[in-house]
Scaffold this motif. Sequence first.
Motif, short mmCIF file in Angstrom:
data_model
loop_
_atom_site.label_atom_id
_atom_site.label_comp_id
_atom_site.label_asym_id
_atom_site.label_seq_id
_atom_site.Cartn_x
_atom_site.Cartn_y
_atom_site.Cartn_z
N ASP A 142 9.50 -3.37 -9.46
CA ASP A 142 9.92 -4.27 -10.89
C ASP A 142 11.40 -4.32 -10.97
O ASP A 142 11.94 -5.20 -11.43
N ALA A 143 12.24 -3.37 -10.35
CA ALA A 143 13.62 -3.27 -10.65
C ALA A 143 14.53 -4.17 -9.54
O ALA A 143 15.61 -4.15 -9.83
N HIS A 144 13.79 -4.76 -8.43
CA HIS A 144 14.43 -5.49 -7.59
C HIS A 144 14.02 -7.02 -7.62
O HIS A 144 12.54 -7.28 -7.69
N ALA B 3 3.15 4.96 -8.83
CA ALA B 3 3.97 4.51 -10.03
C ALA B 3 5.44 4.35 -9.71
O ALA B 3 5.99 3.33 -10.10
N GLU B 4 5.97 5.13 -8.82
CA GLU B 4 7.38 5.00 -8.55
C GLU B 4 7.52 3.61 -7.85
O GLU B 4 8.65 2.77 -8.04
N VAL B 5 6.89 3.48 -6.66
CA VAL B 5 6.83 1.94 -5.92
C VAL B 5 6.89 1.15 -7.00
O VAL B 5 7.60 0.02 -6.59
N VAL C 122 0.34 -3.36 -6.19
CA VAL C 122 0.63 -2.15 -5.50
C VAL C 122 -0.67 -1.43 -5.55
O VAL C 122 -1.23 -1.32 -6.67
N VAL C 123 -0.98 -0.89 -4.42
CA VAL C 123 -2.17 -0.01 -4.43
C VAL C 123 -1.96 1.08 -3.58
O VAL C 123 -1.15 1.42 -2.67
N PRO C 124 -3.00 2.44 -4.05
CA PRO C 124 -2.64 3.61 -3.37
C PRO C 124 -3.10 3.61 -1.86
O PRO C 124 -4.18 2.89 -1.83
N GLY C 125 -2.47 4.18 -0.83
CA GLY C 125 -2.99 4.02 0.42
C GLY C 125 -3.91 5.48 0.92
O GLY C 125 -4.24 6.01 0.04
N VAL D 200 1.05 -1.17 0.02
CA VAL D 200 -0.23 -0.08 0.03
C VAL D 200 0.91 1.29 -0.02
O VAL D 200 1.41 1.56 1.05
N ALA D 201 0.93 1.96 -1.19
CA ALA D 201 2.04 3.04 -1.30
C ALA D 201 1.39 4.24 -1.33
O ALA D 201 0.16 4.38 -1.16
N PRO D 202 2.28 5.21 -0.88
CA PRO D 202 1.83 6.53 -0.74
C PRO D 202 1.12 6.98 -2.20
O PRO D 202 1.74 6.59 -2.99
#
Length: 254
Positions: free
Chosen positions: A81-83, A74-76, A93-96, A67-69
Motif C-alpha cells: 500500500d505504501a509503494h 499484514a506487513e506485506v 496478498v495471500v499467505p503462503g 504470496v507472502a510469508p
Amino acid sequence: MSDDSRPSLTGGRPGTPVAAVIPAAGRGVRLGPGAPKALRTLGGTPMLVHAVRAMAASRAVSLVVVVAPPDDTAEVKSLLDAHALPERTDVLVVPGGETRQESVKLGLDALPPGHEIVLVHDAARPLVPVDTVDAVIEAVRDGAVAVVPALPLADTVKQVEPALVAGAPEPVVATPDRSRLRAVQTPQGFDRATLIRAHGTVTDDVTDDASMVEQLGERVVAVPGDEEAFKVTRPLDLILAEAVLARRRLNDGF
Ligand code: C5P
C-alpha cells in the motif's frame, strides 16, 4: 514500456488478460540471517516491491497475487500500500505455504476468474526487464501452454554422485552437452487451465512450475531470458543487484 495493442505475430489469443503470481514466502536462509528475503531492501526498496513493479510494468498484467510469508501477510499488505504501482494493476496478498509449490498453489487458488494467462514469478528475481515479461506473455498468447525464459550456460555442467559428507570429493558421472542446456528463469507463463491441472496432478518435489507441466506431457517452450533476471540467492547477488540498480538510475538520469 510495453505496448499491449501490439498485434500478436501468429494470431492466438491477443489481448488475453494476464495475472502474475509472485511466490514470496521463502525465508531466504542462503542469504544469511535477517528478514524474509522478499522484504530485504535493494536500493532502499523491498525486493518484493521491485518484483511486483517488474510484473506491473507490462501493460498486459492487470492483477498481481503476492504470496507472502504467513506471519508477515499484514506487513506485506501495508508495504505494498505504501509503494506506488500503476493504477491499472490490482494487487492481492495471500499467505503462503511450506514449500514454493504450495505457495504457488495458494496463489492460484486466490485468482479470480477472467485471467486466462498466468505468470509465475519469483520475488527473488526483482530486476527482470519488462521486455522479458512481454516476450513470455507473447509466446503464451501465440498458443504455447507453458513458456520459460532461459539463457545458455557459461559454465560446463557436471553430473555427480552427491557426497554424503559436505565438502568430500564427488565422483563425476556425466558431462551433458552444454550447447543443449539452458538456465531457466522467471516469469514463467502458462495457460491458466494447464497450470491449475499441473498443480492438481503433480505431487513430486519440483523447483519450477514448467517442470510440472512437462510431467503432464504438455509441450514447454523456452524464449530468450535476460541476465538481469538473475535470482538473488546468496550475499554476492545482493551486491550485483545493487550495482544493476545503480546503473539503471544513472541511465535514467540521462
Ligand atoms: O528457495 P527458492 O530460491 O527456490 O525460492 C524461490 C521463490 O519461492 C522465492 O521467491 C521464495 O520466496 C518463494 N517461496 C515461497 N514459499 C516457500 C518457499 C519459497 O513462496 N515456502
